[in-house]
Every structure is written in structure tokens, then in C-alpha cells.
Scaffold this motif. Structure first.
Motif, PDB file in Angstrom:
ATOM      1  N   TYR A   4       0.642   4.242  -9.376  1.00 35.23           N
ATOM      2  CA  TYR A   4       1.447   3.392  -8.461  1.00 35.23           C
ATOM      3  C   TYR A   4       1.906   2.328  -9.144  1.00 35.23           C
ATOM      4  O   TYR A   4       1.038   1.603  -9.863  1.00 35.23           O
ATOM      5  N   ALA A   5       2.899   1.927  -8.973  1.00 31.65           N
ATOM      6  CA  ALA A   5       3.517   0.521  -9.690  1.00 31.65           C
ATOM      7  C   ALA A   5       4.119  -0.459  -8.475  1.00 31.65           C
ATOM      8  O   ALA A   5       4.676  -0.102  -7.424  1.00 31.65           O
ATOM      9  N   GLY A   6       4.021  -1.788  -8.637  1.00 27.48           N
ATOM     10  CA  GLY A   6       4.511  -2.855  -8.024  1.00 27.48           C
ATOM     11  C   GLY A   6       5.435  -3.663  -8.906  1.00 27.48           C
ATOM     12  O   GLY A   6       5.146  -4.141  -9.725  1.00 27.48           O
ATOM     13  N   LEU A   7       6.627  -4.102  -8.258  1.00 26.40           N
ATOM     14  CA  LEU A   7       7.468  -4.843  -8.841  1.00 26.40           C
ATOM     15  C   LEU A   7       7.537  -6.211  -7.962  1.00 26.40           C
ATOM     16  O   LEU A   7       7.865  -6.280  -6.935  1.00 26.40           O
ATOM     17  N   VAL A  19      -1.335   0.723 -11.242  1.00 26.25           N
ATOM     18  CA  VAL A  19      -2.590   1.016 -11.048  1.00 26.25           C
ATOM     19  C   VAL A  19      -2.741   2.546 -10.974  1.00 26.25           C
ATOM     20  O   VAL A  19      -1.926   3.228 -10.574  1.00 26.25           O
ATOM     21  N   ASP A  20      -4.042   3.087 -10.895  1.00 26.47           N
ATOM     22  CA  ASP A  20      -4.191   4.448 -10.918  1.00 26.47           C
ATOM     23  C   ASP A  20      -4.777   4.664  -9.509  1.00 26.47           C
ATOM     24  O   ASP A  20      -4.632   3.883  -8.583  1.00 26.47           O
ATOM     25  N   LEU A  51       4.935   6.368  -7.175  1.00 23.41           N
ATOM     26  CA  LEU A  51       5.749   5.576  -6.370  1.00 23.41           C
ATOM     27  C   LEU A  51       5.944   4.134  -6.880  1.00 23.41           C
ATOM     28  O   LEU A  51       4.630   3.555  -7.430  1.00 23.41           O
ATOM     29  N   ILE A  52       7.105   3.561  -6.851  1.00 24.14           N
ATOM     30  CA  ILE A  52       7.205   2.056  -7.189  1.00 24.14           C
ATOM     31  C   ILE A  52       7.771   1.514  -5.804  1.00 24.14           C
ATOM     32  O   ILE A  52       8.506   1.731  -5.103  1.00 24.14           O
ATOM     33  N   VAL A  53       6.910   0.114  -5.572  1.00 20.76           N
ATOM     34  CA  VAL A  53       7.475  -0.479  -4.494  1.00 20.76           C
ATOM     35  C   VAL A  53       7.904  -2.032  -5.087  1.00 20.76           C
ATOM     36  O   VAL A  53       7.413  -2.724  -5.830  1.00 20.76           O
ATOM     37  N   ALA A 102       1.404  -3.278  -5.916  1.00 20.52           N
ATOM     38  CA  ALA A 102       0.969  -1.775  -6.359  1.00 20.52           C
ATOM     39  C   ALA A 102      -0.329  -1.238  -5.636  1.00 20.52           C
ATOM     40  O   ALA A 102      -0.258  -0.031  -5.368  1.00 20.52           O
ATOM     41  N   GLN A 103      -1.096  -2.191  -5.239  1.00 24.71           N
ATOM     42  CA  GLN A 103      -2.213  -1.679  -4.365  1.00 24.71           C
ATOM     43  C   GLN A 103      -1.745  -1.220  -2.945  1.00 24.71           C
ATOM     44  O   GLN A 103      -2.226  -0.170  -2.515  1.00 24.71           O
TER      45      GLN A 103
END
Length: 346
Positions: A4-7, A19-20, A51-53, A102-103
Motif C-alpha cells: 500500500y502506498a501514500g503520496l 508499506v506491506d 492501493l495508492i492514496v 500509506a497506513q
């Protein structure tokens, strides 16, 4: 492995954190603030997040569309609600915010934001440009009236004829008194004429667009609803299927009462005023027109007038604005027009 990714987006660069499934940080980095840069960063790291948010903001619409074209699983989330979670962290930085996002993507504790289509944004740009030019014209006229009162010159009201030529004629006459006022009048007359012409051109463009837009034409069959209200509603809602029930559009526009309930306390206050303020003001104006100016009988007008007699004009106008929004969304979903009813004869 699921990632999972956060921008965390800024004007020049984007902080990225991956993060995994267990919440452990896998990768961090920075990329240029453009969709290709973000996609290139993931390719270089050989990562394919589930998922990327990213948060709603100035570049969020452009970034969302660009990453969707690149087939990345991107979701724009509500920045106000994400802030409540991110503010609980002890340190504030772009990297920390990216990790927090990401969390949120991993846990699903976020509220997605609908990103409107490009056609809807073009409509909103057209309508907002017209409104801004009219606002500039009003500011200019108010400024001139104010400074001329210093010299005892009081300009009278003017009509819309010849693009408010009467105002410029009065200003030119005031400029004949001395050289300073003449210099001011010459500059403001040219600016006023340009603003009036530009506003008139955009007003014609809005009306022409409403005539050829199939949804706007149906919405304009509702009494009190004109081209500006119809097009702005179409641009704001964008996709009527977003609302499972038509009644939900009232809360979306901030036209439903606030409620506070805790223990023995339970009260409803004024409307929440959430959502788009411009659309809410336009609906209130449409409701005012329906109650006070529309002469043709309809069950909607009869209901609004009776409510104004019981609860007062202001509350009735707000309730009517909410009913207009619900009615327009219903007509949009059912692809029908407003049905007028004949007035009963005693």
C-alpha cells in the motif's frame, strides 16, 4: 506480497511511502510532482501497490486523472478527515504524512472523494469566470461611487441597457469637473466597458451551453431554475448515481440541519453549510424566485408559499432550496421533465 502506498503532494515534489500488509515500511522516496514521475518511481522500485492514496488538494484532480490513465490504483481521500488521523502523530513532515497515508490505505480508514470529469470542470470554469467578471464589475462601480461621494457627486442607479452605458455616462460627466477626476474617469470607463462586454459574452456562452445540454434543458423546466443554476448543478453532481437516494443531495449541499446527540441531549440546529457554497447560494436564489416571482401555479410553489406563511420566508426559502435540489436530481435520474399541474377552480 501486498503493498500500500501514500503520496504527500506538494507543488514541486511528491513524498512517497510504501508499506506491506503488516504495516512495515518497505520503501520511501521523492518523485517530481507529475503522474509520469510517480509511475516512474514505482517502476524503478519494482513495486506494484494494491492501493495508492493521496489527499484532496490543488493538484489532486490533475494527479488523479493522470495516474488513472497510467492504470495505477489511485484513490483521492478527504483531506479534512485524513488530517484528524495524521495530526495524532508526534512529528509533522512530508515523509511522515506519506507514511500515515500509506497506513490509512492499508487499514481502509479513509473517505474517498469523487473526482469530477473534465467536462464538469469545464462547465464550472465557464460559470465561475462569468461570476467573477460580474463581481469585478460590481467592485469597480462601488469603488467609483464611494470616491465620488467625497466630492458630493452621487451617481444614480442605472439599468442594464447598452451594457450599463448609463453608469459610464454619469462617470464621464463627473470627470468634467477637474483634471484629476477626468483622468480617473477615463481609466475606469475603459475598464468598466471591457468588463461589461466580457461578462455579457460569457453570459451568452452560458445560455447557449444550457440550450444544447440535454440534462440542463430538463432541469430548467423546474420553476425558478435558470441556465446558471442548471449548469452549475450538473457540473457539481457530475454523476447522479453517486447518490443512492435523491434525498441525500440535500446533505451533500449542506442544506440539512446539524444534529448533536449525546446521552439525554438531542438537538437540531441550523443547516450544516457543508459542501459547495456557490451552489447553495444559487439554490437559495432559485427558491426565492419561485416563492416571490414565479406566477404560474404548481404544487411546488403552493407548498413553498404555505410554508413561508407558517415558518417565515427565510426558513421556507432554505427548505425550498433543498427540495429543488432533490427534485432536480430526481429528474436527472429518471430522465423526465417537471410536470405542471392545473390550478384547482372552486
Amino acid at each position: 506480497m501486498i503493498y500500500y502506498a501514500g503520496l504527500d503532494v506538494s507543488l514541486k515534489e511528491i513524498s512517497i511511502c510504501v508499506v506491506d500488509a503488516d504495516g512495515k515500511t518497505v520503501a520511501r522516496g521523492v518523485s517530481p510532482a507529475d503522474p509520469e514521475g510517480v509511475a516512474g518511481w514505482f517502476r524503478a522500485k519494482s513495486l506494484s501497490p494494491r492501493l495508492i492514496v493521496h489527499e484532496s488538494g490543488q493538484l489532486s484532480i490533475w494527479l488523479q486523472r493522470g495516474l488513472e490513465r497510467l492504470r495505477l490504483p489511485i484513490i483521492c481521500i478527504d483531506a479534512r478527515k485524513a488530517h484528524k488521523s495524521l495530526s495524532a502523530r508526534p512529528n509533522k513532515s512530508d515523509a511522515a504524512d506519506a507514511e500515515g497515508l500509506a497506513q490509512l490505505a492499508r487499514t481502509g480508514w479513509f473517505t474517498p472523494v469523487h473526482v469530477r470529469s473534465e467536462d464538469s470542470d469545464r462547465l464550472r470554469c465557464l460559470i465561475s469566470a462569468r461570476a467573477h467578471l460580474i463581481s469585478l464589475r460590481k467592485d469597480l462601480e462601488g469603488h467609483i461611487r464611494g470616491i465620488l461621494k467625497t466630492f458630493g457627486i452621487r451617481l444614480t442607479g442605472v439599468g442594464k441597457g447598452r451594457q450599463r452605458q448609463g453608469f459610464r455616462d454619469q462617470l464621464a460627466a463627473a470627470g468634467e469637473r477637474n483634471a484629476v477626476l477626468r483622468s480617473i474617469a477615463d481609466g475606469f470607463i475603459a475598464a468598466h466597458s471591457t468588463l461589461c462586454q466580457a461578462a455579457a459574452d460569457l453570459d451568452c456562452a452560458v445560455k447557449e451551453k444550457a440550450k444544447v445540454h440535454p440534462v440542463a434543458r430538463r432541469l430548467m423546466t423546474v420553476p425558478g431554475v435558470g441556465p446558471v443554476v442548471a449548469l452549475n448543478f450538473v457540473a457539481l453532481v457530475d454523476d447522479p448515481s453517486r447518490f443512492r437516494r435523491a434525498e441525500n443531495v440535500g446533505a451533500f449541499l449542506g442544506l440539512t440541519p446539524r444534529r448533536y446527540q449525546s446521552g439525554e441531549m438531542d438537538w437540531s440546529g441550523r443547516i450544516s453549510k457543508c459542501g459547495d457554497g456557490t451552489m447553495r447560494n444559487l439554490l437559495f436564489e432559485a427558491a426565492t424566485t419561485l416563492i416571490g416571482r414565479v406566477q404560474k401555479f404548481s404544487a411546488l410553489k403552493s407548498w413553498a408559499v404555505r410554508l413561508a406563511g407558517r415558518r417565515g420566508f427565510a426558513k421556507a426559502a432554505v427548505a425550498t432550496a433543498r427540495k429543488l435540489a432533490v427534485l432536480m436530481l430526481t429528474l436527472w435520474k429518471t430522465e423526465t421533465e417537471f410536470k405542471w399541474k392545473k390550478e384547482a377552480i372552486a
